[in-house]
Design a protein around this motif. Sequence first.
Motif, PDB file in Angstrom:
ATOM      1  N   PRO A 233       0.830  -1.195   0.000  1.00  0.00           N
ATOM      2  CA  PRO A 233       0.000   0.000   0.000  1.00  0.00           C
ATOM      3  C   PRO A 233       0.869   1.250   0.000  1.00  0.00           C
ATOM      4  N   PRO A 234       0.441   2.274  -0.671  1.00  0.00           N
ATOM      5  CA  PRO A 234       1.237   3.498  -0.692  1.00  0.00           C
ATOM      6  C   PRO A 234       1.178   4.205   0.659  1.00  0.00           C
ATOM      7  N   ILE A 235       2.251   4.904   0.964  1.00  0.00           N
ATOM      8  CA  ILE A 235       2.303   5.715   2.179  1.00  0.00           C
ATOM      9  C   ILE A 235       1.905   7.125   1.787  1.00  0.00           C
ATOM     10  N   ASP A 236       1.053   7.743   2.629  1.00  0.00           N
ATOM     11  CA  ASP A 236       0.719   9.141   2.392  1.00  0.00           C
ATOM     12  C   ASP A 236       1.994   9.948   2.533  1.00  0.00           C
ATOM     13  N   GLN A 237       2.345  10.637   1.478  1.00  0.00           N
ATOM     14  CA  GLN A 237       3.601  11.374   1.494  1.00  0.00           C
ATOM     15  C   GLN A 237       3.366  12.840   1.789  1.00  0.00           C
ATOM     16  N   SER A 238       4.054  13.329   2.805  1.00  0.00           N
ATOM     17  CA  SER A 238       4.085  14.757   3.035  1.00  0.00           C
ATOM     18  C   SER A 238       5.354  15.253   2.349  1.00  0.00           C
ATOM     19  N   PRO A 239       5.470  16.541   2.138  1.00  0.00           N
ATOM     20  CA  PRO A 239       6.652  17.030   1.429  1.00  0.00           C
ATOM     21  C   PRO A 239       7.972  16.673   2.113  1.00  0.00           C
ATOM     22  N   ALA A 240       7.975  16.542   3.431  1.00  0.00           N
ATOM     23  CA  ALA A 240       9.219  16.279   4.147  1.00  0.00           C
ATOM     24  C   ALA A 240       9.460  14.794   4.382  1.00  0.00           C
ATOM     25  N   MET A 241       8.618  13.905   3.838  1.00  0.00           N
ATOM     26  CA  MET A 241       8.759  12.474   4.095  1.00  0.00           C
ATOM     27  C   MET A 241       9.691  11.835   3.068  1.00  0.00           C
ATOM     28  N   VAL A 242      10.615  11.026   3.570  1.00  0.00           N
ATOM     29  CA  VAL A 242      11.540  10.289   2.716  1.00  0.00           C
ATOM     30  C   VAL A 242      11.063   8.841   2.694  1.00  0.00           C
ATOM     31  N   ILE A 243      10.952   8.262   1.506  1.00  0.00           N
ATOM     32  CA  ILE A 243      10.398   6.923   1.335  1.00  0.00           C
ATOM     33  C   ILE A 243      11.494   5.956   0.878  1.00  0.00           C
ATOM     34  N   GLY A 244      11.449   4.740   1.410  1.00  0.00           N
ATOM     35  CA  GLY A 244      12.369   3.692   0.993  1.00  0.00           C
ATOM     36  C   GLY A 244      11.712   2.334   1.150  1.00  0.00           C
ATOM     37  N   THR A 245      12.424   1.290   0.750  1.00  0.00           N
ATOM     38  CA  THR A 245      11.929  -0.078   0.898  1.00  0.00           C
ATOM     39  C   THR A 245      12.971  -0.886   1.645  1.00  0.00           C
ATOM     40  N   ILE A 246      12.569  -1.433   2.781  1.00  0.00           N
ATOM     41  CA  ILE A 246      13.465  -2.215   3.628  1.00  0.00           C
ATOM     42  C   ILE A 246      13.313  -3.693   3.292  1.00  0.00           C
TER      43      ILE A 246
ATOM     44  N   GLY B 151       9.576  10.958   8.393  1.00  0.00           N
ATOM     45  CA  GLY B 151       9.130  12.339   8.306  1.00  0.00           C
ATOM     46  C   GLY B 151       9.158  13.021   9.661  1.00  0.00           C
ATOM     47  N   GLU B 152       8.565  14.173   9.734  1.00  0.00           N
ATOM     48  CA  GLU B 152       8.548  14.964  10.974  1.00  0.00           C
ATOM     49  C   GLU B 152       7.794  14.250  12.098  1.00  0.00           C
ATOM     50  N   GLU B 153       6.828  13.413  11.735  1.00  0.00           N
ATOM     51  CA  GLU B 153       6.015  12.706  12.725  1.00  0.00           C
ATOM     52  C   GLU B 153       6.764  11.541  13.377  1.00  0.00           C
ATOM     53  N   GLY B 154       7.594  10.870  12.570  1.00  0.00           N
ATOM     54  CA  GLY B 154       8.305   9.699  13.043  1.00  0.00           C
ATOM     55  C   GLY B 154       8.622   8.784  11.883  1.00  0.00           C
ATOM     56  N   ILE B 155       8.696   7.492  12.170  1.00  0.00           N
ATOM     57  CA  ILE B 155       8.987   6.494  11.148  1.00  0.00           C
ATOM     58  C   ILE B 155       7.755   5.619  10.975  1.00  0.00           C
ATOM     59  N   ARG B 156       7.291   5.531   9.740  1.00  0.00           N
ATOM     60  CA  ARG B 156       6.108   4.736   9.411  1.00  0.00           C
ATOM     61  C   ARG B 156       6.561   3.526   8.595  1.00  0.00           C
ATOM     62  N   LEU B 157       6.216   2.336   9.091  1.00  0.00           N
ATOM     63  CA  LEU B 157       6.513   1.096   8.387  1.00  0.00           C
ATOM     64  C   LEU B 157       5.215   0.511   7.862  1.00  0.00           C
TER      65      LEU B 157
ATOM     66  N   SER C  80      17.992   6.786  -3.785  1.00  0.00           N
ATOM     67  CA  SER C  80      19.235   7.509  -4.052  1.00  0.00           C
ATOM     68  C   SER C  80      19.980   7.788  -2.753  1.00  0.00           C
ATOM     69  N   THR C  81      21.244   8.124  -2.892  1.00  0.00           N
ATOM     70  CA  THR C  81      22.034   8.488  -1.716  1.00  0.00           C
ATOM     71  C   THR C  81      21.513   9.788  -1.112  1.00  0.00           C
ATOM     72  N   ASP C  82      20.924  10.653  -1.953  1.00  0.00           N
ATOM     73  CA  ASP C  82      20.331  11.887  -1.437  1.00  0.00           C
ATOM     74  C   ASP C  82      19.145  11.587  -0.526  1.00  0.00           C
ATOM     75  N   ASP C  83      18.330  10.592  -0.907  1.00  0.00           N
ATOM     76  CA  ASP C  83      17.199  10.205  -0.058  1.00  0.00           C
ATOM     77  C   ASP C  83      17.688   9.648   1.282  1.00  0.00           C
ATOM     78  N   TYR C  84      18.736   8.815   1.233  1.00  0.00           N
ATOM     79  CA  TYR C  84      19.289   8.270   2.475  1.00  0.00           C
ATOM     80  C   TYR C  84      19.841   9.402   3.345  1.00  0.00           C
ATOM     81  N   ALA C  85      20.558  10.332   2.734  1.00  0.00           N
ATOM     82  CA  ALA C  85      21.105  11.470   3.485  1.00  0.00           C
ATOM     83  C   ALA C  85      19.983  12.305   4.103  1.00  0.00           C
ATOM     84  N   ALA C  86      18.881  12.477   3.365  1.00  0.00           N
ATOM     85  CA  ALA C  86      17.737  13.225   3.903  1.00  0.00           C
ATOM     86  C   ALA C  86      17.114  12.473   5.078  1.00  0.00           C
TER      87      ALA C  86
END
Length: 175
Positions: A2-15, A110-116, A159-165
Amino acid sequence: MPPIDQSPAMVIGTIVYDASDLKRLQTAFRQAGQLPPWAAALVICAVGAVIGLGATTLVERLAGISAPPLGGAAPWGALLGVVLAVTAGAWRIGRPAGPIAAKPQTVGIGEEGIRLTTPKGESLMRWPIFANKVVQPGYVALRTEDNSWVLLRPEFFVSTDDYAAAVRLINANLP
């Protein structure tokens, strides 16, 4: 997934965790109160000797055998207790850890925390629940108050930029 609701400050990845991630976590969160192996072996020997001595003494008394203290079968019982305790301890320590399920989960930081998020559920770990943070080259390990953990590696992000963010968000919210 399922997609995660993305806020502008949220960084998304796949673990997708593997066995090396468990070793990273064990290294990152080695607890200060944990006994070194040599000390644990001494404790196991002492406990095994006491149990063996006690069991032998109990059997001698129940059987009506009169033996002087620490005479007769008592030392052999203590030795047997040591051997059994050390064998059980070695078996327990030598047993390989169970495999980590290689099931992908989406992570949103994101600013709220970590969503899995997985196909079966979703959880949000807000920043205040995290008790420990270990930042090392190649990974960030986080542990919550209830001993849950999250491990993030650069490979989990596009990307490495996403990880850095993601690392910047973690550092900003977990001093």
